[in-house]
Design an enzyme around this catalytic site. Structure first.
Site, PDB file in Angstrom:
ATOM      1  CB  CYS A  63      -9.503  57.993  29.011  1.00  0.00           C
ATOM      2  SG  CYS A  63      -8.929  57.172  30.514  1.00  0.00           S
ATOM      3  CD  GLU A  95      -7.375  61.800  36.438  1.00  0.00           C
ATOM      4  OE1 GLU A  95      -6.729  61.651  35.373  1.00  0.00           O
ATOM      5  OE2 GLU A  95      -6.826  62.023  37.529  1.00  0.00           O
TER       6      GLU A  95
END
Length: 481
Positions: A259, A225
């Site tokens: 993110c 991720e």
């Protein structure tokens, strides 16, 4: 010199502990390779009780690590989705665990085809600093739901949260089921070198490459991720207040240390000033002051603060216009690590803000003349973790969805796709690989075992040697066409 020796000794202890725990979890998994639904649900209930009973301690620890972290942001983005994720997994776990029946061709009848979902074994989870609770608990929920044992490497940049989480997990689970590991980068490197049955890493693209390289030595499957530069497109006709308000929320939440934070905006050239004015207005209403405002989070540490200041200095030196949103005009450059959201206009490709993932309260705004131009700009660059489109025309929404790639996407919102329990979360290309959350998390941490089964009657004899019989010719005539 003495502190260096102490650090080396501590690292050696952490590494030794990793080996001991890994061996213990492997042995425990062999004794119980298929935990029952009841066992898995009980593990999830225990995790939920621990989170609910220790909310204040977790809020305080995260606040300390950031020096100022909005408690509401921690509730909204860490504790609430962690608890909701557990609730969702417990509600649906029985269905997820059921074998999946698959079609059997008449050529192989009578028989059955099923896919069974088996735990993979011992999984490793590497947690970043920006959401240290949710990005530990989310993968852990998926791992436990799938029947695995888990080792979790916490970030060294959130020492209070990491130490507390280790304590809480030790009080909640036996070490051979769930264990938390602390330590610096050398410990993390040792952690990734272990032959886990699955490894999930959340962090930067550059470190993700190193993690994948280490995992490849053991042929360990990975879920990465990562981040990237997530764009936001403002359409030519969306009400600017709608786009600016939602982008202001998405960028200022955790001051961009997310993110999936909007990394840059693509705005129609004739609407640029309208966006700047509305963005400043909306952000100012959310955060009328910054310095003594506990709603406004600080940059995690001095290293990250200086990195972000360097981006602004680089952009300014190369001709960018900087628009700082600091409603009260406060002096923040005295060690607070509070940093205003700053719009960057007139960017050029050689600026660092246009090359690196920003991961902070800096928002470049680029202009475009046609939607095709904006789509082309995005497609010329590495695929981002998220993409945001603001516009209510369904046809143009469909065009952006079909003609771009990203890990996930929001239409007329920012960040919120991550909070959807029934949507997979993950990247593509430079922004990662693999998914988790909800059912996809269960599937990620499960081995999908194909099982073909027949009983006494064996129709397969029809194709056994010797070949060339009338039966063979009939089979070929029926099934090769």
């Amino acid at each position: 010199m003495a502190s260096t020796v102490i650090e080396l000794t501590e690292s050696k202890k952490h590494v030794q502990r990793i080996g001991q725990i890994f061996t213990a979890q492997r042995a425990a998994f062999r004794k119980n390779p298929m935990p029952s639904l009841t066992e898995r649900q009980e593990n999830l209930k225990r995790l939920k009780r621990t989170l609910l009973n220790n909310q204040d301690r977790l809020l305080d620890a995260i606040y300390q690590d950031f020096s100022c972290r909005s408690r509401d942001e921690t509730l909204i983005a860490e504790i609430m989705p962690s608890v909701q994720g557990i609730n969702y997994a417990m509600k649906h776990l029985a269905g997820w665990m059921k074998p999946s029946n698959r079609h059997v061709s008449v050529l192989f009848q009578p028989a059955s085809n099923q896919v069974h979902y088996q735990p993979k074994g011992v999984v490793g989870i590497i947690v970043p600093w920006n959401y240290p609770l949710f990005l530990a608990v989310g993968p852990l929920v998926a791992a436990l739901a799938a029947g695995n044992r888990a080792m979790i490497k916490m970030s060294e940049f959130t020492p209070h949260t990491s130490a507390l989480f280790r304590e809480l997990m030790a009080d909640t689970f036996p070490e051979d089921l769930v264990s938390v590991v602390l330590g610096e980068a050398d410990v993390a490197a040792n952690f990734t070198s272990r032959p886990f049955d699955h490894l999930l890493f959340t962090g930067s693209t550059s470190v993700g490459r190193l993690v994948m390289k280490a995992a490849s030595e053991n042929l360990t499957p990975v879920t990465l991720e990562l981040g990237g530069k997530s764009p936001a497109i403002i359409s030519s006709d969306v009400p600017m207040i709608d786009a600016a308000q939602r982008l202001a929320f998405g960028k200022a939440f955790n001051v961009g240390q997310t993110c999936v934070a909007p990394d840059y905006v693509l705005c129609p050239a004739d609407r640029l000033q309208s966006f700047v004015d509305e963005f400043r207005s909306q952000l100012s209403s959310m955060y009328p002051k910054l310095r003594d405002n506990d709603d406004y989070t600080a940059i995690i540490n001095e290293r990250q603060y200086q990195r972000l200041q360097g981006y602004l200095e680089d952009a300014k030196e190369k001709g960018a216009r900087l628009i700082e949103v600091n409603p009260a005009g406060e002096n923040l450059k005295d060690g607070t690590r509070k940093m205003p959201v700053t719009l960057v206009l007139d960017t050029t490709p050689d600026m660092k803000v246009m090359q690196d993932e920003i991961f902070g309260p800096i928002l470049p705004v680029l202009t475009y003349d046609s939607l095709d131009e904006a789509i082309h700009y995005i497609n010329e660059r590495p695929r981002p973790l998220a993409l945001y489109y603001f516009g209510y025309d369904k046809g143009l929404q469909k065009k952006v969805v079909e003609q771009t790639h990203s890990g996930g996407m929001c239409i007329n919102d920012a960040l919120m796709h991550v909070a959807q329990d029934d949507l997979p979360f993950g990247g593509v290309g430079d922004s990662g690989m693999g998914h988790y959350h909800g059912k996809e998390g269960f599937l990620t941490f499960s081995h999908h075992r194909s099982i073909f089964a027949k009983q006494r009657f064996n129709s397969g004899k029809a194709v056994y040697a010797p070949h060339g019989t009338a039966v063979h010719k009939l089979v070929y005539r029926l099934f090769i066409r």
